[in-house]
Design a protein around this motif. Structure first.
Motif, PDB file in Angstrom:
ATOM      1  N   GLN A 148     -71.093  21.960  18.491  1.00 45.74           N
ATOM      2  CA  GLN A 148     -71.995  23.169  18.851  1.00 45.74           C
ATOM      3  C   GLN A 148     -72.731  23.433  17.483  1.00 45.74           C
ATOM      4  O   GLN A 148     -73.356  24.686  17.500  1.00 45.74           O
ATOM      5  N   VAL A 196     -78.559  23.594  19.567  1.00 46.47           N
ATOM      6  CA  VAL A 196     -77.292  24.161  18.643  1.00 46.47           C
ATOM      7  C   VAL A 196     -77.827  24.759  17.340  1.00 46.47           C
ATOM      8  O   VAL A 196     -79.042  24.172  16.860  1.00 46.47           O
ATOM      9  N   ARG A 256     -73.833  15.811  25.015  1.00 47.83           N
ATOM     10  CA  ARG A 256     -74.708  16.898  25.041  1.00 47.83           C
ATOM     11  C   ARG A 256     -73.880  18.119  24.566  1.00 47.83           C
ATOM     12  O   ARG A 256     -74.272  19.122  24.111  1.00 47.83           O
ATOM     13  N   ASN A 257     -72.651  18.134  25.006  1.00 45.37           N
ATOM     14  CA  ASN A 257     -71.709  19.279  24.788  1.00 45.37           C
ATOM     15  C   ASN A 257     -70.659  18.888  23.808  1.00 45.37           C
ATOM     16  O   ASN A 257     -69.829  19.777  23.613  1.00 45.37           O
ATOM     17  N   ILE A 315     -80.953  19.343  23.636  1.00 46.95           N
ATOM     18  CA  ILE A 315     -79.686  20.009  23.221  1.00 46.95           C
ATOM     19  C   ILE A 315     -80.173  21.188  22.240  1.00 46.95           C
ATOM     20  O   ILE A 315     -81.011  21.186  21.289  1.00 46.95           O
TER      21      ILE A 315
END
Length: 365
Positions: A232, A256, A228-229, A254
């Motif tokens: 970006q 972004v 998920r991270n 998510i």
């Protein structure tokens, strides 16, 4: 019945059958008719590539081209077909136009690399092909599109602006267009020109094949691989794929920046709602009208370089007369100054009940 009379009767019947069969073949429009077509001297063929990943072709390109052709040539008509995402189907449509005796074809190729033989065959028959939006291989008479590498640069610039101060440390996912489409390579080149060195890394890059289903699968794979991270921002080559990407990211929790291209109405609504960061607006009317002007000029035997003042090279030919237009970034802040100001949409088109509150917050009315 004597032998002489019998032979005369056989010959008479045979001749009658032959004439009847010949007339029937001529009316049927089969292989014999296609071999020496007469055709309508005022017909222009129009072949567009698909209607699944982008609504633009049916909503804008086709009606704009048809209207401009009619305005320029009252006796002209447009013979239209959509390939519906199939290169084989488009080839059949192209062959049908040649068989019908059409002298000018406006072609937006589904697979530009496959068209060299088609365009060569058309040229050998005196048929002029205008490459529309995508530069077809082969000896096309002219080309009208946008500066596609510049479009990619605008996409990259818009993504950097959406990322803001975190851009330098951002990992980016890129979902490009179909590798068979030369425009895809130009968009990709332009985007990399802007993004490379300005973001931390492009962590995942795949072709979405201009297919929302494929694009959704690719972004799901990126989420699985990087978590998920792990990225970006997402570059999507068009809005149709961006819609599927956003849906998959929502499902994974998510949020972004995701951008696209084509300025479809649904994309503008997603931008208003804060779901999509940007799109690229390519004004369809001037592009479509330029194609119509070129097609009518070719039909009338005129020099197209008064319209197509630039030139481009393809993989097979050099110095192709071209009309290249400029594109614009569209974000929530400039919807009114771009797609609304140009009359592409009305505020009421964008601000339906589901988007009324978001439109009010954005100052759209």
């Amino acid at each position: 019945m004597n032998a002489v009379l019998r032979r005369a009767l056989v010959c008479t019947v045979g001749l009658a059958l032959t004439l009847s069969m010949t007339a029937a073949c001529g009316k049927a429009g089969g292989a014999g008719a296609a071999a020496s077509p007469t055709g309508d001297p005022n017909a222009i063929g129009l072949l567009l590539p698909e209607n699944a990943s982008s609504v633009r072709y049916e909503s804008f390109d086709r009606p704009f081209i048809e209207a401009k052709v009619k305005a320029l040539c009252a006796s002209c008509k447009v013979l239209y077909n959509n390939a519906e995402g199939s290169a084989a189907k488009q080839k059949q449509q192209f062959d049908t136009l040649l068989a019908q005796g059409v002298k000018v074809i406006v072609l937006d190729p589904y697979n530009a690399k496959s068209t060299q033989g088609w365009v060569q065959e058309a040229a050998a028959k005196g048929v002029k092909v205008v490459a529309y939006d995508r530069l077809a291989a082969g000896p096309v008479a002219a080309y009208t599109s946008f500066d596609n590498e510049k479009v990619g640069e605008l996409q990259g610039q818009a993504l950097l602006e959406a990322l803001g101060p975190q851009a330098a440390e951002a990992g980016i996912v890129m979902i490009n267009g179909d590798e068979a489409d030369p425009n895809s390579a130009q968009f990709k080149t332009g985007a990399h020109k802007v993004l490379d060195g300005k973001v931390r890394k492009v962590v995942y890059e795949q072709s979405g094949q201009w297919d929302p289903v494929v694009a959704g699968q690719k972004i799901s794979a990126a989420v699985t691989e990087f978590g998920r991270n792990g990225f970006q921002g997402v570059y999507s080559a068009n809005d149709g794929m961006a819609a599927a990407i956003i849906t998959q990211l929502k499902g994974a929790g998510i949020k972004v920046p995701v951008g696209g291209q084509d300025a479809g109405l649904d994309a503008i609504q997603r931008i208003v709602a804060g779901e999509q960061a940007y799109t690229i607006y390519k004004a369809y009317r001037p592009q479509a009208e330029a194609a119509a002007e070129i097609a009518v000029a070719l039909l009338q035997g005129k020099d197209v370089r008064a319209i197509a003042t630039a030139s481009v090279d393809s993989a097979t030919d050099r110095g192709i007369p071209a009309k290249l237009l400029d594109a614009k970034i569209v974000t929530r802040d400039n919807i009114a100054a771009t797609v609304l100001a140009d009359g592409l949409y009305k505020a009421s088109d964008v601000c339906t009940a589901d988007y009324a509150a978001a439109c009010a917050a954005a100052g759209l009315k």
